[in-house]
Design a protein around this motif. Sequence first.
Motif, PDB file in Angstrom:
ATOM      1  N   TYR A  16       0.858  -1.184   0.000  1.00  0.00           N
ATOM      2  CA  TYR A  16       0.000   0.000   0.000  1.00  0.00           C
ATOM      3  C   TYR A  16       0.893   1.233   0.000  1.00  0.00           C
ATOM      4  CZ  TYR A  16      -3.552   3.270   1.532  1.00  0.00           C
ATOM      5  OH  TYR A  16      -4.411   4.323   1.611  1.00  0.00           O
ATOM      6  N   PRO A  20      -3.902  -1.707  -3.458  1.00  0.00           N
ATOM      7  CA  PRO A  20      -4.973  -1.322  -2.540  1.00  0.00           C
ATOM      8  C   PRO A  20      -5.115  -2.271  -1.358  1.00  0.00           C
ATOM      9  CG  PRO A  20      -5.862  -2.136  -4.620  1.00  0.00           C
ATOM     10  CD  PRO A  20      -4.380  -2.083  -4.781  1.00  0.00           C
ATOM     11  N   GLU A  52     -10.929   3.819  -0.896  1.00  0.00           N
ATOM     12  CA  GLU A  52      -9.704   4.159  -1.621  1.00  0.00           C
ATOM     13  C   GLU A  52     -10.110   4.537  -3.046  1.00  0.00           C
ATOM     14  OE1 GLU A  52      -6.765   1.108   0.756  1.00  0.00           O
ATOM     15  OE2 GLU A  52      -7.625   0.465  -1.151  1.00  0.00           O
ATOM     16  N   THR A  54      -9.480   4.930  -6.768  1.00  0.00           N
ATOM     17  CA  THR A  54      -8.535   4.289  -7.690  1.00  0.00           C
ATOM     18  C   THR A  54      -8.525   4.924  -9.075  1.00  0.00           C
ATOM     19  OG1 THR A  54     -10.176   2.648  -8.387  1.00  0.00           O
ATOM     20  CG2 THR A  54      -8.751   2.065  -6.529  1.00  0.00           C
ATOM     21  N   PHE A  92      -6.510   6.258 -14.266  1.00  0.00           N
ATOM     22  CA  PHE A  92      -6.310   5.277 -13.209  1.00  0.00           C
ATOM     23  C   PHE A  92      -5.049   5.653 -12.452  1.00  0.00           C
ATOM     24  CE2 PHE A  92      -8.674   3.366 -16.641  1.00  0.00           C
ATOM     25  CZ  PHE A  92      -9.797   2.942 -15.958  1.00  0.00           C
ATOM     26  N   VAL A  96      -3.297   4.362  -4.788  1.00  0.00           N
ATOM     27  CA  VAL A  96      -4.652   4.661  -4.354  1.00  0.00           C
ATOM     28  C   VAL A  96      -4.649   5.905  -3.471  1.00  0.00           C
ATOM     29  CG1 VAL A  96      -5.430   2.278  -4.531  1.00  0.00           C
ATOM     30  CG2 VAL A  96      -4.574   3.127  -2.345  1.00  0.00           C
ATOM     31  N   GLN A 124     -14.217   5.882  -9.166  1.00  0.00           N
ATOM     32  CA  GLN A 124     -13.974   4.454  -8.974  1.00  0.00           C
ATOM     33  C   GLN A 124     -13.224   4.238  -7.661  1.00  0.00           C
ATOM     34  OE1 GLN A 124     -11.917   4.007 -12.646  1.00  0.00           O
ATOM     35  NE2 GLN A 124     -13.803   3.983 -13.835  1.00  0.00           N
ATOM     36  N   LEU A 126     -12.470   1.470  -4.050  1.00  0.00           N
ATOM     37  CA  LEU A 126     -12.504   0.184  -3.358  1.00  0.00           C
ATOM     38  C   LEU A 126     -12.908   0.485  -1.922  1.00  0.00           C
ATOM     39  CD1 LEU A 126      -9.265  -1.469  -4.700  1.00  0.00           C
ATOM     40  CD2 LEU A 126     -11.603  -2.090  -5.288  1.00  0.00           C
TER      41      LEU A 126
END
Length: 128
Positions: A16, A20, A52, A54, A92, A96, A124, A126
């Motif tokens: 990390y 992620p 997170e 992303t 992207f 993260v 986007q 998580l």
Amino acid sequence: MGRFNSTYMVDGRLQYPFFPSMPVPYIKGNRFEVSNEGEAISDSYMMPFDAELTGIAVACNKYNDEDYWSLKVNDELILETIYTKELPEGVFFMAVIPVSRGAEIKFIFNNKSGISKSVWYNLQFLRD
């Protein structure tokens, strides 16, 4: 002297924030209309839980190379002056971005062309 950070791989994975820590995908989308030339239109989303970030995907129904967008998380500029392309775009992140519950995520669209259009974006994440 510059700062030197080191990371190592465990079980073949990066640590990390380059890999992620949360397992469940969550995508929040929104759509809005813009019409005024030179005006920055912003849309905010308040995070209902820790997550997170992303990436982000952005599209318009009419493209103009003068238009651009930016993204802030809690007033910290993450993406700045990203000009629209003739196709939907995805960004992207290489690392993260932790986003706490209650944090404000602000998408800002600058309609320099003055052509009315619809703008869509998907955040986007998580989460746990």
